[in-house]
Design an enzyme around this catalytic site. Sequence first.
Site, PDB file in Angstrom:
ATOM      1  CD  GLU A   1      -2.807  -1.148   2.462  1.00 53.68           C
ATOM      2  OE1 GLU A   1      -4.006  -1.300   2.254  1.00 53.68           O
ATOM      3  OE2 GLU A   1      -2.312  -0.986   3.585  1.00 53.68           O
TER       4      GLU A   1
HETATM    5  C1  NGO Z   1      -4.279  -4.574   4.627  1.00 56.18           C
HETATM    6  C2  NGO Z   1      -3.241  -3.550   5.023  1.00 56.18           C
HETATM    7  C3  NGO Z   1      -3.091  -3.487   6.538  1.00 56.18           C
HETATM    8  C4  NGO Z   1      -4.442  -3.403   7.231  1.00 56.18           C
HETATM    9  C5  NGO Z   1      -5.280  -4.584   6.806  1.00 56.18           C
HETATM   10  C6  NGO Z   1      -6.659  -4.533   7.431  1.00 56.18           C
HETATM   11  C7  NGO Z   1      -2.238  -5.392   4.203  1.00 56.18           C
HETATM   12  C8  NGO Z   1      -1.236  -6.335   3.719  1.00 56.18           C
HETATM   13  N1  NGO Z   1      -2.060  -4.106   4.394  1.00 56.18           N
HETATM   14  O1  NGO Z   1      -3.490  -5.770   4.524  1.00 56.18           O
HETATM   15  O2  NGO Z   1      -2.305  -2.366   6.857  1.00 56.18           O
HETATM   16  O3  NGO Z   1      -4.271  -3.418   8.615  1.00 56.18           O
HETATM   17  O4  NGO Z   1      -5.419  -4.650   5.409  1.00 56.18           O
HETATM   18  O5  NGO Z   1      -7.463  -5.613   7.076  1.00 56.18           O
END
Ligand code: NGO
Length: 492
Positions: free
Chosen positions: A302
């Site tokens: 992300e």
């Molecule tokens: C995503 C995000 C995390 C969040 C999560 C919540 C990943 C790999 N990055 O998963 O930062 O906490 O969702 O469900």
Amino acid sequence: MAHAIVPAPASVRPADGTTFALRETTAIVTADSPEVRRVGEYLAAALRPATGYGLPVTDAGPTQGAISLQLTDDAALGDEGYTLRVTSDDVTLTARRAKGLFRGVQSLRQLLPGAVESTEHQPGPWRIPGGTITDQPRFGWRGASLDVARHFFGVADVKRYIDALALYKINVLHLHLTDDQGWRVAIRSWPELTNRGGASQVGGGKGGYYTQEQYAEIVGYARDRYMTIVPEIDVPGHTNAALASYPELNCDGKAREPYTGMGVGFSSLCVDKPITYEFLDQVLGELAALTPGPYLHIGGDEVEKLTPAQYGEFVTRVVKIVESHGKRAIGWQEITGATLTPGTVVQYWQHQHAAAEIVSRAKKSGAKFVLSPGNKTYLDMKYDALTRLGLDWAGHIEVRDAYDWEPASLLDGVGESDVAGVEAPLWTETLESFDDVAFMAFPRLPAVAELGWSPRATHDWVTFRRRLALQAPRWEAMSLNYYRSPQVPWPN
Ligand code: NGO
């Protein structure tokens, strides 16, 4: 259902009508090996409080009437496999390695009434159903992850989680140690990471962090349960806690404010500054020295603040830094945007994203997959609309959703041999206590554990939910919180 074991063993041959009864006089006889003896002690310690029996552990006594833990050179059992034979006279557990005996001990515990997990004396009787189990895992990576960054969980909570995971033959605990909201492991060369970066959490609570001694204590506790710790330092995004601790890590040289919200994507290390790479070399170097396991997790998820080229170059460099400290890198699926080395592991999570490119890039570099599809394995998703805790960006995940999928056909082009294993992540934006953690993990964690351990041929929702239901008395004896899913025929 006498053999209600989760994950389902590869083969169970019941000897109907036969049982072995634990008695006041039962001994645990082990092979003459300190490691095997330790497994014997672990078994005795698990059974003594509820049974009230002495269960002496010896490497010399007669095996007649005893529970005996022995080593064999039967190569067919692999490193973690075992055979468990129960007759009316004795119980014989054999494996090639102490690790296999430890996995077999988990099956043995589950063959006893759930009350055996109680820390207080219980009436019994303590009968084990007769028969022969031959078992070994489908995948080598059967993971769970715990986010200790969004809300901090101390050493005692992590140990409790490790104990609950071990019962389901989980062998990897991935600790998400850093994120925007907190930095949770002390780094001697960068002390402000925890002094400042560890001092809060989601919602503004006081946070916390592990000293290096405490981190080592967790690693040791896991190792005694044949579980590998995979520590994650999430970069280049999810780094606000580091950016708040050291102004020089920011491109503008100004420290960020601590963050206590639940947003993602807004932070990034400064990829153009040399100090960023000195920082990473020192952080990953200290962590590598504290971590006996072969992997360091570098996150990589992300990132919205970098161009794809900047991101790719950055991750390529970080993978090299990890390798320069003698470790292999694992990262979230986004890292396929970098040049990966063979031996790197890609953790698949975002089912909404086009998988074709991720798959082809991972395979080109010889990387294997750990599968954590958000809509099946994310233990932080709500069970249904009424669940008080959790998130729902990947949908609601009932027990059957977590169970009814097949790792070797989840992604086009990713077959059995491309899959290192499965992992169930537990993110903690909304989870504040161990009870919250347990409520989200149980009963879905055992479902994912079964996908990782059991052969495909045993996969069957109808028998799974019956076996799962019979775990509830065990969880109650362990004071482990769980969700009473309407899909599962609980015993009371
Ligand atoms: C995503 C995000 C995390 C969040 C999560 C919540 C990943 C790999 N990055 O998963 O930062 O906490 O969702 O469900």
